[in-house]
Structure formats: structure tokens, C-alpha cells
Design a protein around this motif. Structure first.
Motif, mmCIF file in Angstrom:
data_model
loop_
_atom_site.group_PDB
_atom_site.id
_atom_site.type_symbol
_atom_site.label_atom_id
_atom_site.label_comp_id
_atom_site.label_asym_id
_atom_site.label_seq_id
_atom_site.Cartn_x
_atom_site.Cartn_y
_atom_site.Cartn_z
ATOM 1 N N MET A 184 0.826 -1.203 0.000
ATOM 2 C CA MET A 184 0.000 0.000 0.000
ATOM 3 C C MET A 184 0.863 1.257 0.000
ATOM 4 N N VAL A 185 1.971 1.234 0.719
ATOM 5 C CA VAL A 185 2.885 2.375 0.703
ATOM 6 C C VAL A 185 3.441 2.584 -0.702
ATOM 7 N N ILE A 186 3.768 1.490 -1.380
ATOM 8 C CA ILE A 186 4.279 1.589 -2.746
ATOM 9 C C ILE A 186 3.211 2.150 -3.679
ATOM 10 N N ILE A 187 1.980 1.676 -3.530
ATOM 11 C CA ILE A 187 0.885 2.155 -4.380
ATOM 12 C C ILE A 187 0.667 3.653 -4.184
ATOM 13 N N VAL A 188 0.648 4.090 -2.941
ATOM 14 C CA VAL A 188 0.429 5.513 -2.661
ATOM 15 C C VAL A 188 1.598 6.347 -3.175
ATOM 16 N N ALA A 189 2.814 5.827 -3.051
ATOM 17 C CA ALA A 189 3.977 6.561 -3.552
ATOM 18 C C ALA A 189 3.922 6.702 -5.073
ATOM 19 N N ILE A 190 3.582 5.624 -5.770
ATOM 20 C CA ILE A 190 3.464 5.698 -7.232
ATOM 21 C C ILE A 190 2.349 6.660 -7.629
#
Length: 230
Positions: free
Chosen positions: A116-122
Motif C-alpha cells: 500500500m505504501v508503494i501504491i500511494v507513492a506511485i
């Protein structure tokens, strides 16, 4: 998705960059909601190994994917606005460091998962591809209704929300000119692509001007003379 720089570069480069803007604008709008829909309703669409990895990372997370996505999106938007309001010298550093620290701490505490952190960062990085700040604001706000629709109806909710958004855009007018008037055959030379300047010789049809030509016709450069095609 036009930018002033598009008209000072060769049309091939401008067209490629414009396609990137459209692609990342769609990612900025839909990626978190698609992630929530896949985890909540459509696990069969995710490859098995990836699904196992995502399930393992979410094993200690007490919140459903919907709450997790909303929590991270609100946090990211707060960090972005804080970076804008702070002085320029420290605003960018505070927003970047804050995102890294909060994201890492949230993952270690088990409040959110690493995917989820990766998704939000992207998603956040993709939103910076939009050339105009005023254009990016609606996309940032519409992200939350799409997440709610994905968490309640899955991909069907995303499709329904997207159709409703398109219908709303079709109904909008500015100075009695339809908002999507540019998406017509005569204007496609400067929508999905940025045609060479010599090809964009006509004014928009809805302007209703006496002279529909903005420049002389037949300005195509002669390649035999080695002139520029711009």
C-alpha cells in the motif's frame, strides 16, 4: 494535458511526453482504487505468487484495504500540503523525509502494508506529471470517491464512477462552450498528439470566427532544402 513546453520541442518528443502525462494521470486517479478492488473482491485476477506475497505483507494489518488506502492517501495529501505551505528551502525536504519516516514507521507498526505504501507513492509521483496544478486538484479529490466505490462494489464501482465522471464532463459548459469540445475530429491534432506547427493551421470550430485559419496554408517545410519540420 497540454503544456507550454510542448510547442517549443519537436513534435515527436512532445507527443511522447503527452502520452506519458495521460498514462500517469490515469494511474494517479485509478491505481489505489484498482488495488483496493483487487484485494477486496477480485483476488482471482491477481497472480498466485503475487497474491501470496501481498497477503503475507497484510497479515498483521488490522484494517481492511479500503481503510488502509484512505488512511495513507489522507496522510500523503497532508504531507504534500504541508510541504507547499512551508518555506521553499525546507518544504520539499520535510515532505519527502516525512513520507519516508511515516511510511516506514507505519509498516513496522503493522498499521499499513508495504504494497500500500508503494501504491500511494506511485500515485503521488504520477500526480506530479500533470502540468497544471488546477487540473491536478480534481484528480486528487476524485481519487477518494473512486476508492470508496472500489471498496464497496469492486471493479463495477470503478467503472460506474468513471462513466458518471465522463457524463458529468460532457454536461459541463464554459461560456456556453462544451467542456469536451476539444475532443472532436478537427481538434485531435493537438489533443492526444502534438502535430507539427504547420499542420495546426485552423482555429477551433466552436470559436465561430470569420477567418477560420490562424496561419497561412501550405507551410509544410521542404525537406529537400534541409528545413526543420517544426
Amino acid at each position: 494535458m497540454q503544456s507550454a513546453e510542448d510547442y517549443y520541442q519537436r513534435f515527436l518528443f512532445s507527443t511522447a511526453i503527452r502520452w506519458l502525462r495521460y498514462f500517469f494521470a490515469a494511474i494517479s486517479l485509478l491505481l489505489p482504487s484498482i488495488y483496493v478492488a483487487l484485494l477486496t473482491f477480485h483476488q482471482e485476477m491477481v497472480p498466485g505468487s503475487l497474491l501470496i506475497s501481498m497477503a503475507t505483507s497484510r497479515e498483521a494489518v488490522p484494517f481492511p484495504a479500503l481503510v488502509e488506502a484512505l488512511l495513507m492517501e489522507v496522510t500523503f495529501e497532508a504531507l504534500r500540503e504541508a510541504g507547499v505551505r512551508l518555506p521553499k528551502q525546507i518544504g520539499a525536504a520535510v515532505s519527502i523525509v516525512g513520507a519516508l519516516v511515516i511510511g516506514q514507521a507505519a509498516v513496522q507498526a503493522g498499521l499499513v502494508s508495504a504494497p500500500m505504501v508503494i501504491i500511494v507513492a506511485i500515485t503521488g509521483i504520477s500526480s506530479f506529471m500533470i502540468p497544471r496544478y488546477i487540473t491536478g486538484l480534481p484528480i486528487r479529490l476524485l481519487r477518494f470517491p473512486f476508492i470508496l466505490l472500489a471498496g464497496s462494489l469492486g471493479l463495477l464501482g470503478i467503472m460506474s464512477g468513471f462513466i458518471a465522471l465522463v457524463l458529468h464532463l460532457c454536461s459541463l459548459k464554459s461560456f456556453n462552450v462544451p467542456y469536451l469540445s476539444g475532443v472532436v475530429k478537427s481538434e485531435l491534432k493537438d489533443i492526444l498528439i502534438r502535430s507539427p506547427i504547420w499542420m495546426m493551421d485552423e482555429r477551433p470550430e466552436l470559436n465561430q470566427v470569420t477567418n477560420k485559419y490562424r496561419q497561412a496554408q501550405g507551410l509544410m517545410p521542404n525537406s529537400a532544402q534541409g528545413t526543420n519540420d517544426e
